[in-house]
Scaffold this active site. Structure first.
Site, PDB file in Angstrom:
ATOM      1  N   CYS A   1      -6.551  -1.878  -7.455  1.00 30.78           N
ATOM      2  CA  CYS A   1      -7.356  -0.670  -7.546  1.00 30.78           C
ATOM      3  C   CYS A   1      -7.027   0.003  -8.868  1.00 30.78           C
ATOM      4  O   CYS A   1      -6.282  -0.548  -9.679  1.00 30.78           O
ATOM      5  CB  CYS A   1      -7.145   0.262  -6.344  1.00 30.78           C
ATOM      6  SG  CYS A   1      -5.521   1.041  -6.254  1.00 30.78           S
TER       7      CYS A   1
ATOM      8  N   ASN B   1      -3.021   1.729  -8.383  1.00 31.76           N
ATOM      9  CA  ASN B   1      -2.033   1.036  -7.547  1.00 31.76           C
ATOM     10  C   ASN B   1      -1.109   2.011  -6.805  1.00 31.76           C
ATOM     11  O   ASN B   1       0.058   1.722  -6.579  1.00 31.76           O
ATOM     12  CB  ASN B   1      -1.224   0.031  -8.382  1.00 31.76           C
ATOM     13  CG  ASN B   1      -0.417  -0.970  -7.553  1.00 31.76           C
ATOM     14  OD1 ASN B   1       0.637  -1.415  -7.983  1.00 31.76           O
ATOM     15  ND2 ASN B   1      -0.891  -1.332  -6.396  1.00 31.76           N
TER      16      ASN B   1
ATOM     17  N   CYS C   1      -2.818   4.112  -4.131  1.00 30.42           N
ATOM     18  CA  CYS C   1      -3.549   4.489  -2.916  1.00 30.42           C
ATOM     19  C   CYS C   1      -4.088   3.247  -2.201  1.00 30.42           C
ATOM     20  O   CYS C   1      -3.484   2.738  -1.261  1.00 30.42           O
ATOM     21  CB  CYS C   1      -4.705   5.446  -3.230  1.00 30.42           C
ATOM     22  SG  CYS C   1      -4.184   7.030  -3.913  1.00 30.42           S
ATOM     23  N   ARG C   2      -5.224   2.757  -2.668  1.00 29.69           N
ATOM     24  CA  ARG C   2      -5.935   1.693  -1.952  1.00 29.69           C
ATOM     25  C   ARG C   2      -5.230   0.346  -1.974  1.00 29.69           C
ATOM     26  O   ARG C   2      -5.071  -0.292  -0.924  1.00 29.69           O
ATOM     27  CB  ARG C   2      -7.359   1.546  -2.508  1.00 29.69           C
ATOM     28  CG  ARG C   2      -8.196   2.796  -2.313  1.00 29.69           C
ATOM     29  CD  ARG C   2      -9.513   2.730  -3.036  1.00 29.69           C
ATOM     30  NE  ARG C   2      -9.312   2.766  -4.491  1.00 29.69           N
ATOM     31  CZ  ARG C   2     -10.269   2.568  -5.382  1.00 29.69           C
ATOM     32  NH1 ARG C   2     -11.501   2.308  -4.986  1.00 29.69           N
ATOM     33  NH2 ARG C   2     -10.013   2.646  -6.671  1.00 29.69           N
ATOM     34  N   SER C   3      -4.834  -0.127  -3.146  1.00 29.33           N
ATOM     35  CA  SER C   3      -4.254  -1.478  -3.197  1.00 29.33           C
ATOM     36  C   SER C   3      -2.895  -1.596  -2.509  1.00 29.33           C
ATOM     37  O   SER C   3      -2.645  -2.611  -1.859  1.00 29.33           O
ATOM     38  CB  SER C   3      -4.223  -2.025  -4.625  1.00 29.33           C
ATOM     39  OG  SER C   3      -3.491  -1.204  -5.497  1.00 29.33           O
TER      40      SER C   3
ATOM     41  N   ASP D   1     -11.962   5.620  -3.445  1.00 30.54           N
ATOM     42  CA  ASP D   1     -10.649   6.112  -3.854  1.00 30.54           C
ATOM     43  C   ASP D   1     -10.389   7.500  -3.243  1.00 30.54           C
ATOM     44  O   ASP D   1     -11.075   8.461  -3.582  1.00 30.54           O
ATOM     45  CB  ASP D   1     -10.589   6.187  -5.384  1.00 30.54           C
ATOM     46  CG  ASP D   1      -9.191   6.426  -5.908  1.00 30.54           C
ATOM     47  OD1 ASP D   1      -8.290   6.743  -5.103  1.00 30.54           O
ATOM     48  OD2 ASP D   1      -8.999   6.290  -7.127  1.00 30.54           O
TER      49      ASP D   1
END
Length: 153
Positions: free
Chosen positions: A9, A12, A14-16, A124
């Site tokens: 993401c 690196n 939050c999402r990933s 995000d």
């Protein structure tokens, strides 16, 4: 045979890392963790070396998933080291395909393309004031990872 997956993401944090932790948890739960190498990375370098956002860590903790990774930026060699590189949104995919070397082995895919509910874009949640976006991200990553594993195991 060991397969390698990289979740990417923007930063690196939050999402990933949520996707990485969820995937790691699922393969461990299914007893197939020795068949998978799982990592995550960022498009940009802003947060390199930092822990995930506190809200991301809390969502994982709420679901009894431990995570102790630190943010890193994607490297050119990742495109040949990993079998699959998952972006979280169309902009991630665009950045990944433009950063990829001329020849590479990884399949660059949108993680949300595996979501059985058809929720393709993992938005995000970084700028959200609460944690609702992080929970939604968690659920999307869970559904998509389960579907991907069902198809590729």
């Amino acid at each position: 045979m060991v397969q390698k997956v990289l979740f990417v993401c923007l930063g690196n944090i939050c999402r990933s890392p949520i996707a990485e932790a969820v995937f790691q948890h699922l393969v461990k739960e299914k007893g197939i963790s020795d068949h998978w190498v799982v990592d995550s990375a960022a498009i940009g370098s802003w947060h390199v070396g930092k822990q995930p956002d506190t809200r991301a860590r809390q969502i994982l903790k709420n679901h009894n998933i431990s995570y102790n990774g630190k943010a890193r930026q994607i490297q050119t060699e990742d495109f040949n080291e990993f079998d699959y590189i998952f972006g979280m949104d169309d902009e991630n995919i665009s950045d990944l395909t433009s950063e990829a070397p001329k020849k590479y082995k990884a399949k660059i895919l949108l993680l949300g393309d595996f979501d059985p509910e058809g929720d393709r874009i993992i938005r995000d949640p970084y700028y959200d004031s609460g944690s609702e976006g992080f929970e939604k991200c968690f659920q999307q990553c869970l559904r998509s990872s389960e579907a991907f594993l069902k198809e590729n195991n």
